[in-house]
Scaffold this motif. Sequence first.
Motif, PDB file in Angstrom:
ATOM      1  N   ARG A  50     -29.102 -22.520  29.784  1.00  0.00           N
ATOM      2  CA  ARG A  50     -28.679 -21.580  28.752  1.00  0.00           C
ATOM      3  C   ARG A  50     -28.537 -22.308  27.421  1.00  0.00           C
ATOM      4  O   ARG A  50     -27.432 -22.514  26.922  1.00  0.00           O
ATOM      5  CB  ARG A  50     -27.374 -20.914  29.159  1.00  0.00           C
ATOM      6  N   LEU A  51     -29.669 -22.705  26.847  1.00  0.00           N
ATOM      7  CA  LEU A  51     -29.656 -23.434  25.589  1.00  0.00           C
ATOM      8  C   LEU A  51     -29.921 -22.479  24.429  1.00  0.00           C
ATOM      9  O   LEU A  51     -30.854 -21.696  24.473  1.00  0.00           O
ATOM     10  CB  LEU A  51     -30.716 -24.542  25.601  1.00  0.00           C
ATOM     11  N   SER A  52     -29.107 -22.586  23.399  1.00  0.00           N
ATOM     12  CA  SER A  52     -29.285 -21.779  22.196  1.00  0.00           C
ATOM     13  C   SER A  52     -30.178 -22.520  21.210  1.00  0.00           C
ATOM     14  O   SER A  52     -30.485 -23.707  21.388  1.00  0.00           O
ATOM     15  CB  SER A  52     -27.929 -21.500  21.548  1.00  0.00           C
ATOM     16  N   ALA A  53     -30.567 -21.847  20.154  1.00  0.00           N
ATOM     17  CA  ALA A  53     -31.342 -22.495  19.094  1.00  0.00           C
ATOM     18  C   ALA A  53     -30.527 -23.638  18.494  1.00  0.00           C
ATOM     19  O   ALA A  53     -31.074 -24.706  18.187  1.00  0.00           O
ATOM     20  CB  ALA A  53     -31.717 -21.472  18.014  1.00  0.00           C
ATOM     21  N   ARG A  54     -29.235 -23.453  18.338  1.00  0.00           N
ATOM     22  CA  ARG A  54     -28.360 -24.519  17.828  1.00  0.00           C
ATOM     23  C   ARG A  54     -28.354 -25.711  18.777  1.00  0.00           C
ATOM     24  O   ARG A  54     -28.390 -26.857  18.351  1.00  0.00           O
ATOM     25  CB  ARG A  54     -26.939 -23.991  17.633  1.00  0.00           C
ATOM     26  N   ASP A  55     -28.327 -25.442  20.093  1.00  0.00           N
ATOM     27  CA  ASP A  55     -28.369 -26.518  21.081  1.00  0.00           C
ATOM     28  C   ASP A  55     -29.666 -27.322  20.958  1.00  0.00           C
ATOM     29  O   ASP A  55     -29.641 -28.557  20.950  1.00  0.00           O
ATOM     30  CB  ASP A  55     -28.281 -25.963  22.506  1.00  0.00           C
TER      31      ASP A  55
END
Length: 117
Positions: A50-55
């Motif tokens: 569950r990686l976000s763009a920020r991650d």
Amino acid sequence: MVNRYRGEVALMVEGRALPMRLTLGALAELEDAFSVENLPALGERFAAGRLSARDITRILSAGLRGAGGTLAVDEVASLSFDDGLNGAIAAAIALLDATFAPAGQGAETRPPSPPAA
């Protein structure tokens, strides 16, 4: 040029291969950024998929600095990645695999694959 034996991978930006590597310092930076206590917790967080763009931006930025680059997170966010978002995600996954996968093997549990084009 990247050295796979050192855990380096390339981030392709405007036709240039920028080396990335997650050194201990880069991993410590990511532990702090993701508010985890240790490396196993960091690996588990990434393997959860569950990686976000920020991650992704933080991972790429830490990897670039680990290989000697000087770009800050906001500068990385504004780069023109080859293959766009898919290229950035693929590079982040390759970097995590190079760091957390057992030597000579792909990771058993991996972060999400880039979306289909």
